[in-house]
Design a protein around this motif. Structure first.
Motif, mmCIF file in Angstrom:
data_model
loop_
_atom_site.group_PDB
_atom_site.id
_atom_site.type_symbol
_atom_site.label_atom_id
_atom_site.label_comp_id
_atom_site.label_asym_id
_atom_site.label_seq_id
_atom_site.Cartn_x
_atom_site.Cartn_y
_atom_site.Cartn_z
ATOM 1 N N GLN A 1 39.810 49.697 44.898
ATOM 2 C CA GLN A 1 39.097 50.219 46.067
ATOM 3 C C GLN A 1 39.754 49.749 47.361
ATOM 4 O O GLN A 1 39.485 50.288 48.432
ATOM 5 C CB GLN A 1 37.637 49.771 46.040
ATOM 6 N N ASP A 2 40.614 48.725 47.244
ATOM 7 C CA ASP A 2 41.305 48.173 48.402
ATOM 8 C C ASP A 2 42.731 48.715 48.485
ATOM 9 O O ASP A 2 43.350 49.062 47.472
ATOM 10 C CB ASP A 2 41.351 46.644 48.324
ATOM 11 N N ARG A 3 43.260 48.721 49.681
ATOM 12 C CA ARG A 3 44.613 49.255 49.898
ATOM 13 C C ARG A 3 45.689 48.281 49.454
ATOM 14 O O ARG A 3 46.753 48.676 48.988
ATOM 15 C CB ARG A 3 44.787 49.597 51.378
ATOM 16 N N TYR A 4 45.411 46.970 49.600
ATOM 17 C CA TYR A 4 46.434 45.970 49.326
ATOM 18 C C TYR A 4 45.986 44.995 48.240
ATOM 19 O O TYR A 4 44.809 44.625 48.182
ATOM 20 C CB TYR A 4 46.756 45.164 50.596
ATOM 21 N N PRO A 5 46.926 44.549 47.404
ATOM 22 C CA PRO A 5 46.608 43.476 46.456
ATOM 23 C C PRO A 5 46.592 42.128 47.168
ATOM 24 O O PRO A 5 47.181 41.979 48.248
ATOM 25 C CB PRO A 5 47.760 43.552 45.441
ATOM 26 N N ILE A 6 45.937 41.147 46.556
ATOM 27 C CA ILE A 6 45.766 39.833 47.157
ATOM 28 C C ILE A 6 46.407 38.770 46.269
ATOM 29 O O ILE A 6 46.295 38.809 45.046
ATOM 30 C CB ILE A 6 44.259 39.510 47.326
ATOM 31 N N LYS A 7 47.089 37.814 46.896
ATOM 32 C CA LYS A 7 47.592 36.657 46.159
ATOM 33 C C LYS A 7 46.430 35.724 45.865
ATOM 34 O O LYS A 7 45.595 35.469 46.737
ATOM 35 C CB LYS A 7 48.639 35.898 46.978
ATOM 36 N N ARG A 8 46.394 35.210 44.641
ATOM 37 C CA ARG A 8 45.313 34.321 44.244
ATOM 38 C C ARG A 8 45.885 33.087 43.555
ATOM 39 O O ARG A 8 46.987 33.109 42.999
ATOM 40 C CB ARG A 8 44.368 35.030 43.265
ATOM 41 N N VAL A 9 45.132 32.006 43.612
ATOM 42 C CA VAL A 9 45.495 30.789 42.891
ATOM 43 C C VAL A 9 44.267 30.331 42.115
ATOM 44 O O VAL A 9 43.153 30.324 42.643
ATOM 45 C CB VAL A 9 46.009 29.682 43.838
ATOM 46 N N LYS A 10 44.477 29.995 40.848
ATOM 47 C CA LYS A 10 43.393 29.503 40.001
ATOM 48 C C LYS A 10 43.594 28.027 39.757
ATOM 49 O O LYS A 10 44.646 27.601 39.265
ATOM 50 C CB LYS A 10 43.368 30.249 38.663
ATOM 51 N N LEU A 11 42.600 27.221 40.126
ATOM 52 C CA LEU A 11 42.649 25.779 39.933
ATOM 53 C C LEU A 11 41.832 25.398 38.708
ATOM 54 O O LEU A 11 40.703 25.864 38.546
ATOM 55 C CB LEU A 11 42.090 25.048 41.158
ATOM 56 N N ASN A 12 42.405 24.577 37.855
ATOM 57 C CA ASN A 12 41.714 24.050 36.680
ATOM 58 C C ASN A 12 41.600 22.542 36.845
ATOM 59 O O ASN A 12 42.610 21.830 36.816
ATOM 60 C CB ASN A 12 42.501 24.378 35.409
ATOM 61 N N ASN A 13 40.395 22.036 37.044
ATOM 62 C CA ASN A 13 40.203 20.617 37.319
ATOM 63 C C ASN A 13 40.245 19.804 36.019
ATOM 64 O O ASN A 13 39.234 19.630 35.348
ATOM 65 C CB ASN A 13 38.875 20.392 38.049
ATOM 66 N N THR A 14 41.420 19.315 35.706
ATOM 67 C CA THR A 14 41.602 18.477 34.510
ATOM 68 C C THR A 14 41.792 17.011 34.890
ATOM 69 O O THR A 14 42.294 16.219 34.102
ATOM 70 C CB THR A 14 42.830 18.957 33.716
#
Length: 202
Positions: free
Chosen positions: A52-65
């Motif tokens: 639905q959006d025009r642009y993709p977004i950069k994402r970061v996933k944090l895993n708290n280990t």
């Protein structure tokens, strides 16, 4: 007193380090050196395209280990010592995860085309009421591999239609959206073609 700040840094996809200020007590006009300690934390970079959006977004996933309860605070993202962005996180429990956006991903060119098929004569015998021909165009302009999550909302809202004639079948259906998880090679171009169909209610 809770830890005052968190700073994460390290190469993407491998790991980061956090620097947490320990409990301290400072008197008025007193200057004190603050000891720091480090813990490894897992980080994964990927991109998200909500169609639905025009642009993709950069994402970061944090895993708290880390084995620690990480409090809300500022987060500095580095990729091989290059500053990427400054973000804020909410409280992150042990073994918890969070996903953060770090801006538009200009490495990707994306476009969605969709049209309602007016003449569904060939499909009517199968009980088809409506059919939407859909094509997702995706191009990785960069020289890097990119993990891309594509989320497409069907044209009839959160109702789950059937997908037929798909060149790439979706991996899942979550929260009213069909999901594709792609690993794009450098300069790779992908077209995902499929048809949403809504059958007559019996």
């Amino acid at each position: 007193m809770r830890p005052a700040a968190i700073e994460l840094k390290g190469p993407p996809g491998i790991g980061v380090q956090n620097f947490i200020v320990e409990n301290i007590s400072i008197k008025r006009k007193e200057i004190k050196n603050i000891p720091l300690f480090t813990k490894p934390i897992k980080v994964d970079f990927y991109s998200l395209w909500n169609t639905q959006d025009r642009y993709p977004i950069k994402r970061v996933k944090l895993n708290n280990t880390t084995g620690l309860e990480l409090p809300a605070g500022n987060l500095a993202i580095y990729a091989e010592d290059t500053f990427v962005g400054l973000l804020k996180i909410q409280d992150l429990p042990r073994n918890g995860t969070c996903n953060l956006s770090i801006g538009i991903d200009s490495r990707l060119n994306v476009r969605k085309e969709q049209q309602l098929v007016k003449e569904t004569t060939a499909l009517i015998r199968q009980g088809i009421k409506k059919a939407y021909e859909t094509t997702l165009f995706i191009k990785n302009w960069s020289k890097e591999e990119i993990k891309l999550r594509v989320e497409d909302l069907p044209p009839e809202g959160i109702i789950k239609p059937q997908i037929i004639n798909a060149t790439h079948k979706p991996d899942s259906f979550e929260h009213g959206r069909y999901i594709w998880n792609l690993n794009l090679k450098p300069q790779e171009k992908v077209e995902i073609k499929f048809t949403y169909v809504y059958k007559e209610q019996k």
